[in-house]
Design a protein around this motif. Structure first.
Motif, PDB file in Angstrom:
ATOM      1  N   SER A  33       0.845  -1.185   0.000  1.00  0.00           N
ATOM      2  CA  SER A  33       0.000   0.000   0.000  1.00  0.00           C
ATOM      3  C   SER A  33       0.888   1.245   0.000  1.00  0.00           C
ATOM      4  CB  SER A  33      -0.886  -0.010   1.246  1.00  0.00           C
ATOM      5  OG  SER A  33      -1.277   1.310   1.562  1.00  0.00           O
ATOM      6  N   ALA A  34       0.865   1.970  -1.151  1.00  0.00           N
ATOM      7  CA  ALA A  34       1.779   3.106  -1.316  1.00  0.00           C
ATOM      8  C   ALA A  34       1.579   4.141  -0.211  1.00  0.00           C
ATOM      9  CB  ALA A  34       1.589   3.739  -2.698  1.00  0.00           C
ATOM     10  N   ASN A  35       0.316   4.398   0.123  1.00  0.00           N
ATOM     11  CA  ASN A  35       0.046   5.401   1.160  1.00  0.00           C
ATOM     12  C   ASN A  35       0.660   5.016   2.488  1.00  0.00           C
ATOM     13  OD1 ASN A  35      -1.327   7.032  -0.552  1.00  0.00           O
ATOM     14  ND2 ASN A  35      -3.372   6.234  -0.007  1.00  0.00           N
ATOM     15  N   ARG A  36       0.446   3.771   2.870  1.00  0.00           N
ATOM     16  CA  ARG A  36       0.934   3.335   4.180  1.00  0.00           C
ATOM     17  C   ARG A  36       2.466   3.296   4.209  1.00  0.00           C
ATOM     18  NH1 ARG A  36      -2.102  -1.757   6.411  1.00  0.00           N
ATOM     19  NH2 ARG A  36      -0.931  -1.129   8.287  1.00  0.00           N
ATOM     20  N   ILE A  37       3.062   2.860   3.114  1.00  0.00           N
ATOM     21  CA  ILE A  37       4.527   2.813   3.066  1.00  0.00           C
ATOM     22  C   ILE A  37       5.104   4.224   3.168  1.00  0.00           C
ATOM     23  CG2 ILE A  37       6.530   2.232   1.635  1.00  0.00           C
ATOM     24  CD1 ILE A  37       4.793  -0.022   0.379  1.00  0.00           C
ATOM     25  N   LYS A  38       4.493   5.143   2.392  1.00  0.00           N
ATOM     26  CA  LYS A  38       5.007   6.518   2.402  1.00  0.00           C
ATOM     27  C   LYS A  38       4.885   7.135   3.788  1.00  0.00           C
ATOM     28  CE  LYS A  38       4.467   7.401  -2.509  1.00  0.00           C
ATOM     29  NZ  LYS A  38       3.483   7.740  -3.555  1.00  0.00           N
ATOM     30  N   GLN A  39       3.766   6.838   4.466  1.00  0.00           N
ATOM     31  CA  GLN A  39       3.576   7.359   5.814  1.00  0.00           C
ATOM     32  C   GLN A  39       4.659   6.836   6.762  1.00  0.00           C
ATOM     33  OE1 GLN A  39       1.365   9.830   6.651  1.00  0.00           O
ATOM     34  NE2 GLN A  39       2.731   9.790   8.438  1.00  0.00           N
ATOM     35  N   GLU A  40       4.961   5.522   6.621  1.00  0.00           N
ATOM     36  CA  GLU A  40       6.011   4.943   7.480  1.00  0.00           C
ATOM     37  C   GLU A  40       7.358   5.602   7.190  1.00  0.00           C
ATOM     38  OE1 GLU A  40       5.695   2.974   9.959  1.00  0.00           O
ATOM     39  OE2 GLU A  40       3.766   1.974   9.696  1.00  0.00           O
ATOM     40  N   LEU A  41       7.622   5.848   5.917  1.00  0.00           N
ATOM     41  CA  LEU A  41       8.892   6.487   5.546  1.00  0.00           C
ATOM     42  C   LEU A  41       8.975   7.891   6.142  1.00  0.00           C
ATOM     43  CD1 LEU A  41       9.223   5.269   1.830  1.00  0.00           C
ATOM     44  CD2 LEU A  41      10.808   4.729   3.715  1.00  0.00           C
ATOM     45  N   ILE A  42       7.841   8.590   6.116  1.00  0.00           N
ATOM     46  CA  ILE A  42       7.816   9.933   6.722  1.00  0.00           C
ATOM     47  C   ILE A  42       8.081   9.828   8.224  1.00  0.00           C
ATOM     48  CG2 ILE A  42       6.301  11.901   7.309  1.00  0.00           C
ATOM     49  CD1 ILE A  42       4.944  11.394   4.512  1.00  0.00           C
ATOM     50  N   ASN A  43       7.360   8.881   8.877  1.00  0.00           N
ATOM     51  CA  ASN A  43       7.563   8.689  10.324  1.00  0.00           C
ATOM     52  C   ASN A  43       9.030   8.421  10.648  1.00  0.00           C
ATOM     53  OD1 ASN A  43       4.810   8.889  10.425  1.00  0.00           O
ATOM     54  ND2 ASN A  43       4.425   6.719  10.870  1.00  0.00           N
ATOM     55  N   LEU A  44       9.672   7.690   9.748  1.00  0.00           N
ATOM     56  CA  LEU A  44      11.067   7.302   9.985  1.00  0.00           C
ATOM     57  C   LEU A  44      12.051   8.363   9.472  1.00  0.00           C
ATOM     58  CD1 LEU A  44      10.599   3.588   8.899  1.00  0.00           C
ATOM     59  CD2 LEU A  44      11.460   4.263  11.154  1.00  0.00           C
ATOM     60  N   LYS A  45      11.486   9.504   9.026  1.00  0.00           N
ATOM     61  CA  LYS A  45      12.305  10.570   8.437  1.00  0.00           C
ATOM     62  C   LYS A  45      13.190  10.023   7.319  1.00  0.00           C
ATOM     63  CE  LYS A  45      12.501  13.538  12.570  1.00  0.00           C
ATOM     64  NZ  LYS A  45      11.331  12.893  13.178  1.00  0.00           N
ATOM     65  N   ALA A  46      12.600   9.149   6.512  1.00  0.00           N
ATOM     66  CA  ALA A  46      13.372   8.497   5.460  1.00  0.00           C
ATOM     67  C   ALA A  46      12.719   8.703   4.098  1.00  0.00           C
ATOM     68  CB  ALA A  46      13.504   7.001   5.757  1.00  0.00           C
ATOM     69  N   ASP A  47      11.755   9.647   4.040  1.00  0.00           N
ATOM     70  CA  ASP A  47      11.013   9.820   2.788  1.00  0.00           C
ATOM     71  C   ASP A  47      11.848  10.505   1.718  1.00  0.00           C
ATOM     72  OD1 ASP A  47      10.735  11.812   4.811  1.00  0.00           O
ATOM     73  OD2 ASP A  47       9.289  12.865   3.535  1.00  0.00           O
ATOM     74  N   ASN A  48      13.018  11.005   2.123  1.00  0.00           N
ATOM     75  CA  ASN A  48      13.894  11.617   1.121  1.00  0.00           C
ATOM     76  C   ASN A  48      14.881  10.618   0.511  1.00  0.00           C
ATOM     77  OD1 ASN A  48      15.203  11.272   3.567  1.00  0.00           O
ATOM     78  ND2 ASN A  48      16.657  12.928   3.166  1.00  0.00           N
ATOM     79  N   LEU A  49      14.900   9.385   1.043  1.00  0.00           N
ATOM     80  CA  LEU A  49      15.839   8.387   0.525  1.00  0.00           C
ATOM     81  C   LEU A  49      15.349   7.839  -0.819  1.00  0.00           C
ATOM     82  CD1 LEU A  49      16.630   6.272   3.731  1.00  0.00           C
ATOM     83  CD2 LEU A  49      17.906   8.214   2.805  1.00  0.00           C
ATOM     84  N   PRO A  50      16.282   7.414  -1.666  1.00  0.00           N
ATOM     85  CA  PRO A  50      15.869   6.883  -2.976  1.00  0.00           C
ATOM     86  C   PRO A  50      15.357   5.452  -2.881  1.00  0.00           C
ATOM     87  CG  PRO A  50      18.266   6.874  -2.800  1.00  0.00           C
ATOM     88  CD  PRO A  50      17.754   7.488  -1.530  1.00  0.00           C
ATOM     89  N   ILE A  51      14.399   5.228  -1.981  1.00  0.00           N
ATOM     90  CA  ILE A  51      13.752   3.912  -1.900  1.00  0.00           C
ATOM     91  C   ILE A  51      12.455   4.006  -2.698  1.00  0.00           C
ATOM     92  CG2 ILE A  51      12.608   2.264  -0.368  1.00  0.00           C
ATOM     93  CD1 ILE A  51      14.619   3.106   1.823  1.00  0.00           C
TER      94      ILE A  51
END
Lengths: 353, 353
Positions: free
Chosen positions: A46-64
């Protein structure tokens, strides 16, 4: 393509496991941070849920990369039905990426049966391999032992077990870095004549194969570390695995009953409990990076449902290693050069034997 | 004949086991001292050596009969050859006493394969029983679980497993005093459809038998004590038994490595080591008095090679109980009334199925 050789692309099922997507996303971020360049990570779910987790982890700027999969196969779903009905599940989409040449490996802590079935249907088997096998690491007094099969095949024939021996030896050598790994056949009694019909027939095949086959080993030899690779059918292997997983909490409980009221013993028991937990965790493959499904025409690492972020990180590192070392190419070469498959395809063999 | 009902006569193999004849003779003397009258004990083996042990134990005045057997089957002997070549071994002579109506039970800590083979050849099977099975007690969080078969049959058919379930339930009820014992089939996955060909077929037979069948259990359920009786083929059962026996020393070793130098932990570990040892011992059946070979036309209790005098004493008590409660009569009645044997003999069934 990175400039330093071909890029390795790992697809990770973000939706599988008890703590998904958190554990999976966190493990992927951990993996990203320790990986060298030239590896691309893709989270499927689920793109939404993954993106939210990445934001929570302050990792949404990584090239994942995030690859949307609108459906999720639950742990309780019936594997075959689930992969047919939920065509756009993270498991199916993740494996399809490999089929389409967009990924080199797939990692999932989801429904094991579904991962296995979808791997077989989507990727097929390596040429010459009759049956893929799940290989799990058991801790031993000496280090670790690779046990296969632990659940992919509940009824086996001797040529299946013989192939498990070959695949296990290759994985042990290339990924676990064991020189000339010792391979044992799990049986009852050490003599060649001891065992059941399946193991007696398998013994002959393994003996004539080009691996370091050390004959039969018994149940007691697994934890002793008598051999590096233990070959068995998936029924026996799965029962032993589940039994082993239960020993830690059994001993903890029994010990607690025994030493109630004794301070030293209680402190001892606390330390023991930690040791038992780490035993269970090591069986859960946290340390060793999951259980590879060997023999499929692709790379698939199955992680325990309770995988921690660390377990996922380790699975990512292992999958990169498996791709880089071209383990599948070696397996295919050894299997086809080992006599009993020669020029026939796996399908023909299934019909012949 | 004693005045208080028929006498029960127990023959004990004095020569079998790691510490024979000492442990066996000492255990027999211990048994004699706690048994009520009406039980006669016979030690079978080298008369000279047995008599010397009795003298050493200041027990040569007790009414324990000594029956000379000039030959001894070693632990390393090949079972079938040994029982054929050493006709006057303590195992053969001890079992022949039952055949000739001079004993009601036989106990041996000797070569398990030889005891099993000689039991079958000398005493034969109970009417209706296709395959005798060795039943061993595993300690569980709840108490104990009877697991059978643990090594008598390396290849089984579904009607064998179904009979193991019936025999195990009877032993559990009459000897272990479990009311309405829960019987589980060892498999992979809880659903009826899960398992291998053998267990799927066995599930149906067990389900239709007149026992409290609770369906499949997994490897993790044994030590949890989910059921009172665990049914499996002798190949799987033996591997699990040997694996379980090895877990104690594995944990001891790993723990010692982990906690070196920590006082509390060291004391804890000492206590643990004792607990692990007692776990191993309980698997060795010391506490529970050996593993009965169920389904033969007689009573035979197999003890671990490392049996202590206490283990032998307990085996004697159990054997008396098995004779007194006419466990074989119940097994034969239940097996023949359970449908699939009816009026046919076991031999006919073997040919039919």
């Amino acid at each position: 393509m990175s400039k330093s050789g071909p890029q390795i692309r790992i697809a990770i099922d973000a939706m599988g496991g008890d703590n998904a997507p958190f554990s999976i996303v966190a493990g992927t971020v951990m993996g990203y941070r320790v990986l060298e360049s030239g590896v691309r990570l893709m989270l499927v779910g689920s793109a939404n849920r993954i993106k939210q987790e990445l934001i929570n982890l302050k990792a949404d700027n990584l090239p994942i990369e995030v690859i949307d999969a609108p459906e999720t196969i639950d742990m309780s779903d019936s594997p075959i039905e689930a992969i047919k009905q939920k065509k756009n599940s993270s498991i199916n989409i993740g494996l399809r990426l490999q089929k389409e040449g967009k990924a080199d490996a797939f990692i999932s802590a989801g429904n094991t049966g579904a991962v296995m079935a979808s791997s077989l249907l989507t990727l097929g088997r390596l040429k010459g391999v009759s049956r893929p096998a799940i290989a799990t690491l058991f801790p031993t007094v000496e280090g670790v032992a690779l046990v296969l099969d632990v659940g992919a095949n509940s009824d086996c024939k001797s040529h299946h077990l013989s192939q498990f021996g070959i695949m296990g030896a290759i994985y042990s050598k290339f990924i676990l870095k064991v020189k000339n790994p010792k391979v044992g056949l799990l049986s009852i009694g050490e003599e060649q004549s001891k065992g059941n019909e399946l193991t007696i027939a398998s013994h002959k095949l393994l003996d004539s194969s080009a691996i370091n086959f050390c004959g039969n080993v018994e149940g007691r030899d697994i934890l002793k570390g008598t051999v590096d690779v233990v070959v068995c059918d998936g029924f026996v292997g799965n029962i032993i695995l589940k039994f082993a997983e239960s020993t830690g909490s059994f001993f903890s409980t029994m010990l607690k009953k025994k030493i109630r009221g004794n301070l030293f013993a209680n402190i001892g028991a606390l330390l023991m409990t930690a040791a038992f937990r780490s035993f269970k965790q090591s069986l859960d493959s946290a340390e060793y990076g999951g259980a590879p499904l060997l023999g499929i025409n692709g790379v698939c690492i199955i992680c325990h449902g309770s995988s921690s972020p660390k377990a996922i990180k380790n699975a990512i590192l292992v999958s990169v290693d498996v791709v880089r070392k071209k383990v599948n190419k070696v397996i295919q070469e050894k299997i086809t050069s080992n006599g009993f498959v020669a020029e026939t395809t796996a399908d023909q063999i299934d019909k012949l034997l």
